[in-house]
Write a protein that holds these residues in place. Structure first.
Motif, PDB file in Angstrom:
ATOM      1  N   THR A   2       0.759  -1.212  -0.034  1.00 38.47           N
ATOM      2  CA  THR A   2      -0.134  -0.101  -0.106  1.00 38.47           C
ATOM      3  C   THR A   2       0.936   1.241   0.061  1.00 38.47           C
ATOM      4  O   THR A   2       0.500   2.266  -0.679  1.00 38.47           O
ATOM      5  CB  THR A   2      -0.964   0.050   1.235  1.00 38.47           C
ATOM      6  N   LYS A   3       2.090   1.262   0.856  1.00 41.07           N
ATOM      7  CA  LYS A   3       2.870   2.308   0.846  1.00 41.07           C
ATOM      8  C   LYS A   3       3.458   2.514  -0.524  1.00 41.07           C
ATOM      9  O   LYS A   3       3.392   3.781  -0.963  1.00 41.07           O
ATOM     10  CB  LYS A   3       3.951   2.200   1.760  1.00 41.07           C
ATOM     11  N   ARG A   4       3.999   1.540  -1.248  1.00 38.52           N
ATOM     12  CA  ARG A   4       4.458   1.505  -2.491  1.00 38.52           C
ATOM     13  C   ARG A   4       3.320   2.264  -3.471  1.00 38.52           C
ATOM     14  O   ARG A   4       3.688   3.056  -4.271  1.00 38.52           O
ATOM     15  CB  ARG A   4       4.811   0.231  -2.984  1.00 38.52           C
ATOM     16  N   ARG A   5       2.294   1.842  -3.439  1.00 39.29           N
ATOM     17  CA  ARG A   5       1.268   2.433  -4.384  1.00 39.29           C
ATOM     18  C   ARG A   5       0.978   3.702  -4.013  1.00 39.29           C
ATOM     19  O   ARG A   5       0.770   4.620  -5.314  1.00 39.29           O
ATOM     20  CB  ARG A   5      -0.146   1.587  -4.275  1.00 39.29           C
ATOM     21  N   LEU A   6       1.096   4.079  -2.816  1.00 38.66           N
ATOM     22  CA  LEU A   6       0.840   5.610  -2.441  1.00 38.66           C
ATOM     23  C   LEU A   6       1.875   6.464  -3.058  1.00 38.66           C
ATOM     24  O   LEU A   6       1.805   7.478  -3.411  1.00 38.66           O
ATOM     25  CB  LEU A   6       0.513   5.882  -0.982  1.00 38.66           C
ATOM     26  N   LEU A   7       3.228   6.018  -3.024  1.00 36.87           N
ATOM     27  CA  LEU A   7       4.395   6.744  -3.262  1.00 36.87           C
ATOM     28  C   LEU A   7       4.488   6.758  -4.706  1.00 36.87           C
ATOM     29  O   LEU A   7       4.877   7.756  -5.406  1.00 36.87           O
ATOM     30  CB  LEU A   7       5.747   6.077  -2.896  1.00 36.87           C
ATOM     31  N   ILE A   8       4.124   5.733  -5.552  1.00 38.25           N
ATOM     32  CA  ILE A   8       3.774   5.778  -7.010  1.00 38.25           C
ATOM     33  C   ILE A   8       2.918   6.973  -7.271  1.00 38.25           C
ATOM     34  O   ILE A   8       3.204   7.529  -8.175  1.00 38.25           O
ATOM     35  CB  ILE A   8       3.373   4.547  -7.489  1.00 38.25           C
ATOM     36  N   ALA A  27      -3.967  13.873  -2.273  1.00 37.92           N
ATOM     37  CA  ALA A  27      -5.017  12.730  -1.804  1.00 37.92           C
ATOM     38  C   ALA A  27      -4.215  11.751  -1.342  1.00 37.92           C
ATOM     39  O   ALA A  27      -4.438  10.847  -0.430  1.00 37.92           O
ATOM     40  CB  ALA A  27      -5.647  12.534  -2.939  1.00 37.92           C
ATOM     41  N   CYS A  28      -3.002  11.165  -2.037  1.00 41.92           N
ATOM     42  CA  CYS A  28      -2.103  10.278  -1.579  1.00 41.92           C
ATOM     43  C   CYS A  28      -1.589  10.570  -0.327  1.00 41.92           C
ATOM     44  O   CYS A  28      -1.257   9.518   0.629  1.00 41.92           O
ATOM     45  CB  CYS A  28      -1.070   9.979  -2.565  1.00 41.92           C
ATOM     46  N   GLY A  29      -1.247  11.835  -0.070  1.00 36.18           N
ATOM     47  CA  GLY A  29      -0.649  12.323   1.309  1.00 36.18           C
ATOM     48  C   GLY A  29      -1.604  12.276   2.273  1.00 36.18           C
ATOM     49  O   GLY A  29      -1.394  11.457   3.448  1.00 36.18           O
ATOM     50  N   PHE A  30      -2.962  12.288   1.983  1.00 35.33           N
ATOM     51  CA  PHE A  30      -3.951  12.186   2.935  1.00 35.33           C
ATOM     52  C   PHE A  30      -4.126  10.888   3.492  1.00 35.33           C
ATOM     53  O   PHE A  30      -4.394  10.485   4.657  1.00 35.33           O
ATOM     54  CB  PHE A  30      -5.301  12.991   2.440  1.00 35.33           C
ATOM     55  N   ILE A  31      -4.497   9.890   2.368  1.00 33.12           N
ATOM     56  CA  ILE A  31      -4.446   8.532   2.719  1.00 33.12           C
ATOM     57  C   ILE A  31      -3.452   7.991   3.520  1.00 33.12           C
ATOM     58  O   ILE A  31      -3.641   7.200   4.465  1.00 33.12           O
ATOM     59  CB  ILE A  31      -4.806   7.775   1.203  1.00 33.12           C
ATOM     60  N   TRP A  32      -1.944   8.394   3.036  1.00 30.58           N
ATOM     61  CA  TRP A  32      -1.092   7.809   3.893  1.00 30.58           C
ATOM     62  C   TRP A  32      -1.148   8.297   5.366  1.00 30.58           C
ATOM     63  O   TRP A  32      -0.932   7.549   6.284  1.00 30.58           O
ATOM     64  CB  TRP A  32       0.367   8.545   3.391  1.00 30.58           C
ATOM     65  N   VAL A  33      -1.614   9.323   5.575  1.00 25.89           N
ATOM     66  CA  VAL A  33      -1.687   9.715   7.092  1.00 25.89           C
ATOM     67  C   VAL A  33      -2.912   9.276   7.825  1.00 25.89           C
ATOM     68  O   VAL A  33      -2.762   8.675   8.789  1.00 25.89           O
ATOM     69  CB  VAL A  33      -1.965  11.406   7.001  1.00 25.89           C
ATOM     70  N   ILE A  34      -3.938   8.942   6.926  1.00 27.21           N
ATOM     71  CA  ILE A  34      -5.114   8.234   7.691  1.00 27.21           C
ATOM     72  C   ILE A  34      -4.359   6.801   8.067  1.00 27.21           C
ATOM     73  O   ILE A  34      -4.821   6.278   9.096  1.00 27.21           O
ATOM     74  CB  ILE A  34      -6.298   8.279   6.624  1.00 27.21           C
ATOM     75  N   TYR A  35      -4.109   6.136   7.103  1.00 27.77           N
ATOM     76  CA  TYR A  35      -3.597   4.689   7.235  1.00 27.77           C
ATOM     77  C   TYR A  35      -2.712   4.509   8.313  1.00 27.77           C
ATOM     78  O   TYR A  35      -2.567   3.573   9.104  1.00 27.77           O
ATOM     79  CB  TYR A  35      -3.042   4.210   6.061  1.00 27.77           C
ATOM     80  N   SER A  36      -1.666   5.536   8.499  1.00 31.95           N
ATOM     81  CA  SER A  36      -0.791   5.597   9.594  1.00 31.95           C
ATOM     82  C   SER A  36      -1.367   5.703  10.766  1.00 31.95           C
ATOM     83  O   SER A  36      -0.832   4.922  11.888  1.00 31.95           O
ATOM     84  CB  SER A  36       0.236   6.792   9.253  1.00 31.95           C
ATOM     85  N   GLN A  37      -2.142   6.615  11.098  1.00 27.36           N
ATOM     86  CA  GLN A  37      -2.906   6.563  12.244  1.00 27.36           C
ATOM     87  C   GLN A  37      -3.715   5.610  12.784  1.00 27.36           C
ATOM     88  O   GLN A  37      -3.748   4.960  13.816  1.00 27.36           O
ATOM     89  CB  GLN A  37      -3.996   7.876  12.399  1.00 27.36           C
ATOM     90  N   LEU A  38      -4.537   4.739  11.642  1.00 30.29           N
ATOM     91  CA  LEU A  38      -5.162   3.674  12.016  1.00 30.29           C
ATOM     92  C   LEU A  38      -4.127   2.626  12.291  1.00 30.29           C
ATOM     93  O   LEU A  38      -4.832   1.775  13.346  1.00 30.29           O
ATOM     94  CB  LEU A  38      -5.935   3.207  10.643  1.00 30.29           C
ATOM     95  N   ALA A  39      -3.243   2.354  12.136  1.00 28.08           N
ATOM     96  CA  ALA A  39      -2.284   1.410  12.041  1.00 28.08           C
ATOM     97  C   ALA A  39      -1.532   1.658  13.640  1.00 28.08           C
ATOM     98  O   ALA A  39      -1.024   0.586  14.269  1.00 28.08           O
ATOM     99  CB  ALA A  39      -1.164   1.315  11.105  1.00 28.08           C
ATOM    100  N   LYS A  40      -1.575   2.739  14.185  1.00 26.91           N
ATOM    101  CA  LYS A  40      -1.344   3.109  15.472  1.00 26.91           C
ATOM    102  C   LYS A  40      -2.049   2.871  16.523  1.00 26.91           C
ATOM    103  O   LYS A  40      -1.779   2.815  17.825  1.00 26.91           O
ATOM    104  CB  LYS A  40      -0.782   4.754  15.718  1.00 26.91           C
ATOM    105  N   ALA A  41      -3.307   2.430  16.502  1.00 26.92           N
ATOM    106  CA  ALA A  41      -4.271   2.244  17.552  1.00 26.92           C
ATOM    107  C   ALA A  41      -4.974   1.072  17.184  1.00 26.92           C
ATOM    108  O   ALA A  41      -5.238   0.720  15.985  1.00 26.92           O
ATOM    109  CB  ALA A  41      -5.114   3.392  17.783  1.00 26.92           C
TER     110      ALA A  41
END
Length: 433
Positions: free
Chosen positions: A20-26, A401-415
């Protein structure tokens, strides 16, 4: 109907995978490439509209008090996306806060999603402040010092009369204050939520109610003043007493669409199976209701200006409907269709609000439609007849948008995806309508 016994465990963690990170970076890389292509084309004179302005040497075009440069469109796009995603982010906190104040239980099941959105605020704050310092003079007419000098040929008594509010130090201070208050209050509630997971009890819930109420009081004021600063001040002569509510309505339904789309996407990937059809139904009702509310405010603002027919007010809509060679007419109409007509018809039935594909379709209509909403509000006053859609616009959306999704997923993974010690979790798990 979901129940606590139907869930194998209330410990579920979101995995933000390397793929998922790779796709967002792409996606971000593709966005940067598109912006670069768009910048090259604009610098070469491709894709600009020159219907009434005379071209000057060096790629600069005089427009009244302004000197248009192709970079204006670049920074206008940065500003547009910054405002759009700021709204989508802060609404996560707004949604949590009014649910806390109402002591609502139904939304607890997907609370972590709305809780993740405001993490994007610091990035948007930096983007907006940096853009103002770099290109504020090109985007905001009121930053021209000649407007306030009575000895200058550029002196404007109307704008000069607003100098107590529209001056650079006060303006920047307000922007910093908005983001500091919004993000600071979110950090408090986020920490309470994580502590609640560890220790249980009602202490952290009661604190969250208090700080959520404080946020609502703050946001009740700053949602309007930020709308004046971010958008309305671009067209400095024009004003609307309804503009704060209008912008809040647009931000709110955009945030609701993001929450709904994220919840449905997570469920499709096997997460959050405790979220049932009733939860989705209520999210669909929220999108449906606030789509109508946005339309009500849009029409009320338009109708009053149309009826009064005062030149200083009607110019705002004339520029967007028939000005600049009519280049904003299509976005103007698409905005109305995607923000009201489409979601209103799509979400009208009960079954529609319980069907993944239909909910996603409605959410995407809202997200795209309200991008056009801010596009129509911002672009005419910043780039005028030089607006348009090209690689730069699509690339900029992709980056943000990709930056937004990255931040949301990062937060979801922290809790933990379930706020397992929330006092109203049991009520939420049994939510049935």
């Amino acid at each position: 109907m979901a129940s606590a016994h139907a869930i194998a465990s209330l410990d579920e963690e979101f995995e933000f995978t390397a793929e998922t990170k790779r796709r967002l970076l792409i996606g971000i890389g593709t966005g940067v490439a598109l912006v670069a292509i768009g910048a090259f084309l604009l610098a070469s004179g491709v894709g600009s509209h020159e219907t009434t302005l005379a071209a000057h040497e060096g790629g600069t075009i005089e427009a009244g008090h302004h000197a248009y440069k192709w970079t204006n469109r670049l920074w206008a796009n940065v500003w547009l996306n910054g405002i759009y995603f700021t709204g989508a982010s802060v609404i996560g906190m707004f949604f949590m806060s009014y649910n806390y104040l109402a002591q609502a239980g139904w939304s607890v099941a997907f609370k972590r999603v709305s809780e993740a959105l405001p993490a994007y605020l610091p990035i948007m704050g930096l983007v907006i402040v940096a853009t103002f310092f770099i290109a504020g003079h090109d985007l905001f007419h009121w930053t021209n010092p000649g407007l306030y000098d009575k000895a200058s040929s550029e002196y404007d008594p109307i704008i000069a009369g607003k100098s107590g509010f529209l001056n650079t130090p006060f303006y920047v201070a307000r922007i910093i204050l908005y983001f500091a208050l919004w993000y600071g209050l979110w950090r408090m509630i986020r920490n309470f939520s994580l502590q609640e997971d560890l220790h249980g009890g009602t202490e952290y819930y009661e604190k969250s109610v208090k700080f959520g109420t404080a946020f609502l009081l703050v946001f009740g004021v700053t949602s309007s003043t930020s709308a004046w600063d971010f958008v309305m001040s671009i067209d400095t002569h024009w004003f609307s007493t309804m503009f704060g509510w209008y912008t809040l309505a647009s931000w709110h339904v955009t945030g609701l669409a993001v929450i709904t789309l994220t919840v449905v996407t997570l469920k499709e990937r096997g997460y959050m199976q405790w979220v049932n059809e009733s939860h989705l139904h209520d999210l669909g009702k929220f999108m449906f209701a606030f789509t109508i509310f946005w339309t009500y405010v849009w029409f009320a603002q338009f109708m009053l200006i149309y009826y009064a027919n005062l030149p200083e007010e009607t110019i705002y809509y004339r520029e967007r409907f028939s000005g600049y060679g009519g280049i904003y007419k299509t976005p103007f109409l698409v905005n109305i269709f995607l923000c009201f007509v489409a979601p209103f018809l799509i979400l009208m039935t009960r079954d529609a609000k319980r069907t993944y594909s239909i909910l996603k379709l409605a959410a995407w209509c809202i997200l795209i439609g309200h991008y056009f909403d801010f596009y129509v509000n911002i672009m005419p006053g910043t780039v005028g007849e030089h607006g348009g859609f090209g690689p730069m616009e699509f690339g900029m959306i992709l980056i943000f948008a990709c930056g937004f999704i990255w931040v949301i997923y990062s937060q979801l993974a922290k809790a933990n995806l379930v706020p397992k010690n929330h006092p109203m979790l049991e009520e939420s798990l049994h939510h049935d309508i």
